[in-house]
Design a protein around this motif. Structure first.
Motif, PDB file in Angstrom:
ATOM      1  N   LEU A 173       0.876  -1.192   0.000  1.00 40.38           N
ATOM      2  CA  LEU A 173       0.000   0.000   0.000  1.00 40.38           C
ATOM      3  C   LEU A 173       0.903   1.228   0.000  1.00 40.38           C
ATOM      4  O   LEU A 173       1.556   1.529   1.017  1.00 40.38           O
ATOM      5  CB  LEU A 173      -0.915   0.025   1.226  1.00 40.38           C
ATOM      6  N   PRO A 174       0.991   1.979  -1.101  1.00 38.69           N
ATOM      7  CA  PRO A 174       1.799   3.203  -1.137  1.00 38.69           C
ATOM      8  C   PRO A 174       1.080   4.334  -0.395  1.00 38.69           C
ATOM      9  O   PRO A 174      -0.082   4.643  -0.687  1.00 38.69           O
ATOM     10  CB  PRO A 174       1.943   3.494  -2.634  1.00 38.69           C
ATOM     11  N   LEU A 175       1.751   4.942   0.579  1.00 40.81           N
ATOM     12  CA  LEU A 175       1.136   5.961   1.436  1.00 40.81           C
ATOM     13  C   LEU A 175       1.729   7.330   1.132  1.00 40.81           C
ATOM     14  O   LEU A 175       2.955   7.463   0.945  1.00 40.81           O
ATOM     15  CB  LEU A 175       1.371   5.615   2.917  1.00 40.81           C
ATOM     16  N   VAL A 176       0.876   8.357   1.102  1.00 40.49           N
ATOM     17  CA  VAL A 176       1.317   9.733   0.911  1.00 40.49           C
ATOM     18  C   VAL A 176       0.644  10.590   1.984  1.00 40.49           C
ATOM     19  O   VAL A 176      -0.544  10.416   2.309  1.00 40.49           O
ATOM     20  CB  VAL A 176       0.972  10.238  -0.507  1.00 40.49           C
ATOM     21  N   CYS A 177       1.416  11.482   2.565  1.00 46.01           N
ATOM     22  CA  CYS A 177       0.923  12.303   3.668  1.00 46.01           C
ATOM     23  C   CYS A 177       0.633  13.715   3.157  1.00 46.01           C
ATOM     24  O   CYS A 177       1.539  14.447   2.744  1.00 46.01           O
ATOM     25  CB  CYS A 177       1.972  12.343   4.786  1.00 46.01           C
ATOM     26  N   GLU A 178      -0.669  14.047   3.165  1.00 49.58           N
ATOM     27  CA  GLU A 178      -1.081  15.414   2.826  1.00 49.58           C
ATOM     28  C   GLU A 178      -1.800  15.972   4.061  1.00 49.58           C
ATOM     29  O   GLU A 178      -1.239  15.931   5.150  1.00 49.58           O
ATOM     30  CB  GLU A 178      -1.965  15.391   1.582  1.00 49.58           C
ATOM     31  N   TYR A 180      -4.288  14.533   5.141  1.00 47.69           N
ATOM     32  CA  TYR A 180      -4.608  13.254   5.771  1.00 47.69           C
ATOM     33  C   TYR A 180      -3.860  12.180   4.986  1.00 47.69           C
ATOM     34  O   TYR A 180      -3.298  12.426   3.935  1.00 47.69           O
ATOM     35  CB  TYR A 180      -6.122  13.011   5.785  1.00 47.69           C
ATOM     36  N   LEU A 181      -3.847  10.977   5.516  1.00 48.83           N
ATOM     37  CA  LEU A 181      -3.115   9.875   4.890  1.00 48.83           C
ATOM     38  C   LEU A 181      -3.903   9.330   3.709  1.00 48.83           C
ATOM     39  O   LEU A 181      -5.085   9.031   3.830  1.00 48.83           O
ATOM     40  CB  LEU A 181      -2.857   8.751   5.910  1.00 48.83           C
ATOM     41  N   LYS A 182      -3.259   9.207   2.558  1.00 47.08           N
ATOM     42  CA  LYS A 182      -3.923   8.733   1.355  1.00 47.08           C
ATOM     43  C   LYS A 182      -3.124   7.582   0.722  1.00 47.08           C
ATOM     44  O   LYS A 182      -1.944   7.392   1.000  1.00 47.08           O
ATOM     45  CB  LYS A 182      -4.034   9.874   0.326  1.00 47.08           C
ATOM     46  N   ILE A 183      -3.829   6.818  -0.159  1.00 51.05           N
ATOM     47  CA  ILE A 183      -3.178   5.768  -0.951  1.00 51.05           C
ATOM     48  C   ILE A 183      -2.676   6.405  -2.247  1.00 51.05           C
ATOM     49  O   ILE A 183      -3.458   6.964  -3.017  1.00 51.05           O
ATOM     50  CB  ILE A 183      -4.139   4.612  -1.269  1.00 51.05           C
ATOM     51  N   ALA A 184      -1.361   6.346  -2.458  1.00 52.57           N
ATOM     52  CA  ALA A 184      -0.771   6.938  -3.658  1.00 52.57           C
ATOM     53  C   ALA A 184      -0.916   5.998  -4.849  1.00 52.57           C
ATOM     54  O   ALA A 184      -1.204   4.805  -4.705  1.00 52.57           O
ATOM     55  CB  ALA A 184       0.701   7.260  -3.417  1.00 52.57           C
ATOM     56  N   LYS A 185      -0.686   6.565  -6.042  1.00 50.76           N
ATOM     57  CA  LYS A 185      -0.802   5.782  -7.268  1.00 50.76           C
ATOM     58  C   LYS A 185       0.482   4.993  -7.538  1.00 50.76           C
ATOM     59  O   LYS A 185       0.440   3.809  -7.879  1.00 50.76           O
ATOM     60  CB  LYS A 185      -1.097   6.712  -8.444  1.00 50.76           C
ATOM     61  N   THR A 186       1.639   5.623  -7.397  1.00 49.31           N
ATOM     62  CA  THR A 186       2.927   4.995  -7.700  1.00 49.31           C
ATOM     63  C   THR A 186       3.902   5.260  -6.562  1.00 49.31           C
ATOM     64  O   THR A 186       3.681   6.178  -5.738  1.00 49.31           O
ATOM     65  CB  THR A 186       3.511   5.551  -9.007  1.00 49.31           C
TER      66      THR A 186
END
Length: 591
Positions: A173-178, A180-186
């Motif tokens: 699960l690729p995670l990105v922090c904005e 809130y925590l989201k699932i990234a595409k790549t």
């Protein structure tokens, strides 16, 4: 005995016919059974995912995703995650913070072996355990793995880094922090990767519960990108099977003579199963279900056929082959080979008669060879004796005249060379002599002729191939040299035709032959006339030495194995060429 042998053969043929009939019937039954079972397998729907099984599978994975949101969707984890990215806290503090969330995540999901968080910015790994992961962070995912990641992504089976040694499927699960925590595409757009290691046994149990009667089936888990994740079943490790499934991936149903491939059963998000059915395995399972009677009958028939064939081979085929082998030896001229067969049946009696026939032929051939050898020695001796009388008489007469006229010095020289000449000519009864001895013989002969006619002859001898110790027929060259002196030089006339007579003898090896050339500068000769004299075509008795030499060569070496050729340029080069087989011993050449 003969009647009994015939009856046994008839019984054997009858038994073999019955066994063959039963074998054919069993083969027909087997083929029909295979057709029936395969038609039934083709009508099957493959892996049955009923509503209950689908609910179980979806519940497991819904629980996994719910646990992910529960543990990693909080403000606390978002705060710790941002601190890790911005390096506001130490690695040890981040390790302690993530350890709690990862441990709780794994405890809520029994299907998980372990889980790690991979910080893409600083290349650090965080696990549920206090021990750090001992492998490099970049070894957890290869570049090929990273290229495959597209949102939530399944990756192929691999070893779990901590606890190390277990095999598990990999869910990334690729995670990105904005905000809130989201699932990234790549991975390029992600800050970190959450890697969950799912037990292989969990998938195997799910597949097994979906279809408990999947005999002869192998299941392959694929992503929606066509990447093989896991193979489950007897053919999972067979490269040929994996390649076949990969080729027909996405086709709802593919079938050939050996297998069936179905790919229409989605079991969860981005993951589906391919059902590979081995028709042969399914057929063998069917045969096992109908009991041992069928196999027992088939094995019995096979044993009967093998025993019958062995009996026929031992009592008929092998003896006949032995007879044919013996006859082949006779065909090749080997009459000493004995056919070893017991004489208790017709084939044995025939073998005994063939052996007796071979022995009688051998004895007759031996008698014929002995008779031919005696005749050969007699003819060769007669031909040899015809060469010497006139020469000996004339030489002895010359010596006598020298002694009477008190020319003792010339007589002494003539006697010395005559003794050497006779020593070579006699050669202790041998037919072959070394070329070196033959050369001495020619030198003695020429010296005697010089004494007799008081005329110097320039004799030149050349051994170009170094074959002076090879063997040739004795006194073979003396008649040729004699013709050159008497007819080419007319040395016995009152006025010789050549004032500086020269004879050159050359020995050369050409392949398996010895080539001897005798060249003089005499008055020459008519080549065709000399050939007729040599072959005795004119019935004339002159030049008997040449004709006898040719006859001796043919008898000793064999017809076609020795030859004499002629060439003449008067008063320049008159050549006689003798070609005979090369030999290094005194063995007789003819066979």
């Amino acid at each position: 005995m003969n009647k009994q042998t015939t009856i046994n053969q008839k019984l054997q043929y009858l038994f073999l016919s019955i066994a063959s009939y039963l074998a054919v019937m069993m083969l027909v039954i087997t083929v029909l059974s295979y057709v029936v079972v395969m038609r039934k397998a083709a009508r099957e729907e493959g892996l049955e995912l009923n509503d209950k099984n689908r609910s179980i599978i979806n519940l497991n994975f819904d629980t996994l995703y719910t646990s992910f949101l529960y543990e990693f969707g909080t403000e606390k984890f978002l705060y710790n995650f941002m601190n890790m990215i911005q390096e506001k806290v130490s690695i040890d503090q981040s390790t302690y913070s993530f350890q709690n969330e990862l441990s709780a995540f794994c405890q809520r999901n029994p299907m998980l072996v372990s889980a790690v968080i991979l910080d893409l910015h600083h290349n650090h790994c965080y696990s549920r355990y206090t021990d750090r992961i001992r492998v490099p962070a970049e070894s957890l995912l290869t570049q090929n793995d990273l290229d495959m990641i597209d949102g939530i992504t399944w990756l192929p089976s691999r070893k779990v880094p901590l606890p190390y040694g277990q095999d598990a499927l990999c869910l990334v699960l690729p995670l990105v922090c904005e905000t809130y925590l989201k699932i990234a595409k790549t991975p390029e757009s992600a800050d970190a990767l959450l890697i969950a290691y799912v037990k292989e046994s969990h998938f195997e149990n799910l597949i097994s519960s979906a279809n408990e009667s999947a005999i002869g089936h192998t299941f392959f888990l694929y992503t929606d990108k066509g990447q093989l994740i896991k193979g489950i079943g007897p053919a999972a490790d067979k490269k040929a099977v994996v390649d076949k499934v990969r080729i027909h991936l996405g086709i709802e149903k593919y079938e050939d003579f050996m297998s069936i491939v179905r790919t229409n059963h989605i079991i969860t998000r981005k993951l589906y199963v391919v059902d590979y059915t081995d028709k042969v395995q399914k057929f063998l399972s069917f045969l096992g279900s109908i009991g041992l009677v069928y196999f027992g009958t088939l094995i019995t028939v096979c044993i009967m056929i093998v025993v019958s064939n062995h009996f026929m081979k031992k009592n008929i085929s092998d003896p006949i082959n032995t007879l044919l082998e013996g006859v082949d030896y006779i065909k090749k001229g080997d009459f000493t080979h004995k056919i070893a067969l017991p004489d208790d049946d017709e084939l044995g009696i025939l073998a005994t008669q063939i052996n007796d026939m071979s022995y009688k032929i051998t004895q007759q051939m031996k008698a014929i060879r002995e008779k031919e050898e005696i005749q050969y020695q007699t003819e060769l001796k007669l031909l040899t004796e015809q060469l010497n009388p006139h020469f000996l008489y004339n030489t002895l007469e010359y010596i006598r005249q020298g002694i009477i006229s008190s020319s003792t010095e010339k007589a002494d020289i003539a006697i010395t060379h005559l003794s050497k000449y006779l020593r070579t000519a006699l050669a202790h009864g041998q037919d072959m002599v070394p070329i070196s001895n033959e050369i001495k013989h020619i030198i003695s002969y020429v010296k005697i002729m010089e004494c007799r006619f008081d005329h110097i002859i320039d004799l030149k001898i050349s051994d170009k191939s170094g074959i002076s110790e090879s063997y040739i027929l004795k006194t073979m060259l003396q008649p040729i040299v004699e013709n050159a002196i008497k007819h080419g030089f007319s040395i016995d006339s009152s006025i010789p035709s050549i004032h500086a007579p020269t004879i050159e003898i050359t020995f050369t090896r050409i392949g398996d032959d010895v080539c001897i050339t005798v060249t003089d500068n005499g008055c020459g000769f008519d080549v065709e006339a000399v050939k007729r004299l040599m072959y005795r075509l004119d019935g004339r008795e002159e030049h008997i030495g040449l004709a006898n030499t040719y006859a001796r060569m043919q008898k000793f070496y064999g017809k076609g194995k020795a030859a004499i050729s002629f060439a003449s340029i008067p008063f320049y080069a008159n050549t006689v060429t003798l070609q005979v087989p090369y030999r290094t011993s005194k063995e007789k050449v003819t066979s």
